[in-house]
Design a protein around this motif. Structure first.
Motif, PDB file in Angstrom:
ATOM      1  N   SER A  15     -52.621 -13.010 -26.919  1.00  0.00           N
ATOM      2  CA  SER A  15     -52.013 -14.045 -27.750  1.00  0.00           C
ATOM      3  C   SER A  15     -52.765 -15.355 -27.614  1.00  0.00           C
ATOM      4  CB  SER A  15     -50.551 -14.243 -27.346  1.00  0.00           C
ATOM      5  OG  SER A  15     -49.986 -15.301 -28.081  1.00  0.00           O
ATOM      6  N   SER A  16     -52.846 -16.112 -28.707  1.00  0.00           N
ATOM      7  CA  SER A  16     -53.565 -17.388 -28.679  1.00  0.00           C
ATOM      8  C   SER A  16     -52.783 -18.452 -27.914  1.00  0.00           C
ATOM      9  CB  SER A  16     -53.814 -17.877 -30.108  1.00  0.00           C
ATOM     10  OG  SER A  16     -52.596 -17.975 -30.816  1.00  0.00           O
ATOM     11  N   SER A  17     -51.478 -18.351 -27.905  1.00  0.00           N
ATOM     12  CA  SER A  17     -50.656 -19.319 -27.170  1.00  0.00           C
ATOM     13  C   SER A  17     -50.277 -18.754 -25.811  1.00  0.00           C
ATOM     14  CB  SER A  17     -49.393 -19.657 -27.972  1.00  0.00           C
ATOM     15  OG  SER A  17     -48.643 -18.494 -28.198  1.00  0.00           O
ATOM     16  N   GLU A  18     -49.926 -19.638 -24.881  1.00  0.00           N
ATOM     17  CA  GLU A  18     -49.581 -19.216 -23.531  1.00  0.00           C
ATOM     18  C   GLU A  18     -48.255 -18.465 -23.508  1.00  0.00           C
ATOM     19  OE1 GLU A  18     -49.676 -22.427 -20.840  1.00  0.00           O
ATOM     20  OE2 GLU A  18     -51.799 -22.826 -21.082  1.00  0.00           O
ATOM     21  N   SER A  19     -47.319 -18.835 -24.331  1.00  0.00           N
ATOM     22  CA  SER A  19     -46.025 -18.160 -24.371  1.00  0.00           C
ATOM     23  C   SER A  19     -45.406 -18.351 -25.752  1.00  0.00           C
ATOM     24  CB  SER A  19     -45.089 -18.730 -23.295  1.00  0.00           C
ATOM     25  OG  SER A  19     -44.854 -20.098 -23.535  1.00  0.00           O
ATOM     26  N   PRO A  20     -44.538 -17.460 -26.173  1.00  0.00           N
ATOM     27  CA  PRO A  20     -43.897 -17.578 -27.483  1.00  0.00           C
ATOM     28  C   PRO A  20     -42.904 -18.726 -27.487  1.00  0.00           C
ATOM     29  CG  PRO A  20     -42.940 -15.784 -26.264  1.00  0.00           C
ATOM     30  CD  PRO A  20     -44.087 -16.285 -25.444  1.00  0.00           C
ATOM     31  N   PRO A  21     -42.440 -19.131 -28.678  1.00  0.00           N
ATOM     32  CA  PRO A  21     -41.460 -20.216 -28.751  1.00  0.00           C
ATOM     33  C   PRO A  21     -40.222 -19.893 -27.921  1.00  0.00           C
ATOM     34  CG  PRO A  21     -42.313 -19.695 -30.938  1.00  0.00           C
ATOM     35  CD  PRO A  21     -42.850 -18.655 -29.999  1.00  0.00           C
ATOM     36  N   LEU A  22     -39.645 -20.927 -27.351  1.00  0.00           N
ATOM     37  CA  LEU A  22     -38.471 -20.759 -26.492  1.00  0.00           C
ATOM     38  C   LEU A  22     -37.308 -20.173 -27.281  1.00  0.00           C
ATOM     39  CD1 LEU A  22     -37.418 -21.165 -23.645  1.00  0.00           C
ATOM     40  CD2 LEU A  22     -36.755 -23.490 -24.272  1.00  0.00           C
ATOM     41  N   LEU A  23     -37.253 -20.446 -28.606  1.00  0.00           N
ATOM     42  CA  LEU A  23     -36.172 -19.921 -29.436  1.00  0.00           C
ATOM     43  C   LEU A  23     -36.180 -18.390 -29.445  1.00  0.00           C
ATOM     44  CD1 LEU A  23     -33.843 -20.282 -31.442  1.00  0.00           C
ATOM     45  CD2 LEU A  23     -35.561 -20.437 -33.270  1.00  0.00           C
ATOM     46  N   ILE A  24     -37.377 -17.790 -29.544  1.00  0.00           N
ATOM     47  CA  ILE A  24     -37.502 -16.330 -29.546  1.00  0.00           C
ATOM     48  C   ILE A  24     -37.039 -15.763 -28.208  1.00  0.00           C
ATOM     49  CG2 ILE A  24     -39.127 -14.401 -29.677  1.00  0.00           C
ATOM     50  CD1 ILE A  24     -40.769 -16.065 -31.620  1.00  0.00           C
ATOM     51  N   LEU A  25     -37.446 -16.405 -27.119  1.00  0.00           N
ATOM     52  CA  LEU A  25     -37.026 -15.963 -25.786  1.00  0.00           C
ATOM     53  C   LEU A  25     -35.513 -16.071 -25.627  1.00  0.00           C
ATOM     54  CD1 LEU A  25     -39.796 -17.652 -23.602  1.00  0.00           C
ATOM     55  CD2 LEU A  25     -39.584 -15.236 -24.151  1.00  0.00           C
ATOM     56  N   ALA A  26     -34.952 -17.161 -26.162  1.00  0.00           N
ATOM     57  CA  ALA A  26     -33.507 -17.372 -26.047  1.00  0.00           C
ATOM     58  C   ALA A  26     -32.736 -16.300 -26.811  1.00  0.00           C
ATOM     59  CB  ALA A  26     -33.145 -18.762 -26.565  1.00  0.00           C
ATOM     60  N   LEU A  27     -33.200 -15.958 -28.021  1.00  0.00           N
ATOM     61  CA  LEU A  27     -32.530 -14.926 -28.818  1.00  0.00           C
ATOM     62  C   LEU A  27     -32.622 -13.564 -28.141  1.00  0.00           C
ATOM     63  CD1 LEU A  27     -33.633 -15.953 -32.433  1.00  0.00           C
ATOM     64  CD2 LEU A  27     -31.359 -16.201 -31.404  1.00  0.00           C
ATOM     65  N   ALA A  28     -33.801 -13.268 -27.568  1.00  0.00           N
ATOM     66  CA  ALA A  28     -33.970 -11.990 -26.866  1.00  0.00           C
ATOM     67  C   ALA A  28     -33.049 -11.919 -25.651  1.00  0.00           C
ATOM     68  CB  ALA A  28     -35.428 -11.830 -26.429  1.00  0.00           C
TER      69      ALA A  28
END
Length: 259
Positions: free
Chosen positions: A136-149
């Motif tokens: 992935s080009s970014s270090e981590s996905p958006p926090l919103l995606i992590l929160a939903l998961a």
């Protein structure tokens, strides 16, 4: 001693909780042992689920305490995922309260099967997630995606819970955590949030059988705390194979005795 808790059942519940606490501290999957044991001793499925949740929550707190030095992550992510875990745990536990005993009994084999498959394929999944994270080009996905998961995982955990730790490891991989001890520390902490908050609706509904819960909590806490300290000496592959054998055996049993 309660009239429905014999010495044999007491020893069985204590020993299986000890083993489950150790498994949860090292690899997860402890509920594959404790939940069926409660049912085998004559407890109704929904009551067994609530009692099992309560007992292993205390054991998870013990494991989290043993791993506390490895819990090093950004405070923002920690607070957000902890809050989401509390919300999801309440939603899942309340959903369980509104599920009829007959429906839940029919769901047990499928819930166990899903948890078993999650556990069995967790290593390939984890490797794939790490590869995706690396590419992935970014270090981590958006926090919103992590929160939903994490919300979906927490709802599942509040409702049933088996395989919960494996699902959380996938979320932690997305956060970029690669140290297994740090992952176990964070998994134990979030699991404590989910199971801990789920106890409140179970208490209000009077579902928890406290004698069995306390007995298993002592055994699970001892197993979890000791194994969290000595986990570096254990072969995780061997532990995983043991859990998989138990998980498939329990799943097969409940499918065969579904009616």
């Amino acid at each position: 001693m309660p009239h429905n808790l014999t010495i044999i059942h007491s020893l069985l519940l204590f020993s299986t909780a000890f083993i489950a606490g150790g498994l949860n501290a090292v690899a997860g999957g402890g509920s594959f042992i404790t939940f069926p044991t409660l049912i085998f001793t004559g407890m109704a499925p929904i009551t067994a689920n609530a009692t099992n949740n309560t007992a292993l929550w205390i054991a998870a707190v013990a494991s989290a305490g043993a791993y506390r030095r490895d819990l090093n992550i950004e405070k923002r992510e920690l607070l957000v995922l902890a809050a989401i875990s509390l919300v999801g745990g309440v939603i899942g536990s309340v959903a369980l309260l509104y599920t009829s005993p007959d429906v839940f009994k029919k769901l047990i084999p499928y819930l166990l099967l899903s948890a078993t498959l999650i556990f069995t394929f967790s290593e390939p999944l984890k490797k794939w997630l790490q590869l995706q994270s690396k590419n992935s080009s970014s270090e981590s996905p958006p926090l919103l995606i992590l929160a939903l998961a994490q919300l979906a995982i927490a709802i599942y955990g509040g409702f049933f819970g088996a395989g919960l730790g494996i699902l959380m490891l996938a979320t932690l991989t997305f956060l970029g955590i690669k140290n297994i001890h740090a992952m176990n520390a964070f998994k134990s902490f979030l699991g404590s949030c989910i199971n801990g908050i789920a106890i409140i609706p179970f208490m209000v509904a009077g579902l928890i059988v406290w004698h069995q819960a306390i007995l298993m909590a002592v055994g699970g806490s001892l197993g979890g705390y000791l194994c969290a300290h000595y986990s570096r000496r254990l072969d995780p592959g061997l532990v995983r194979k043991f859990v998989m054998v138990v998980a498939f055996s329990m799943t097969t049993y409940f499918f065969l005795h579904q009616n």
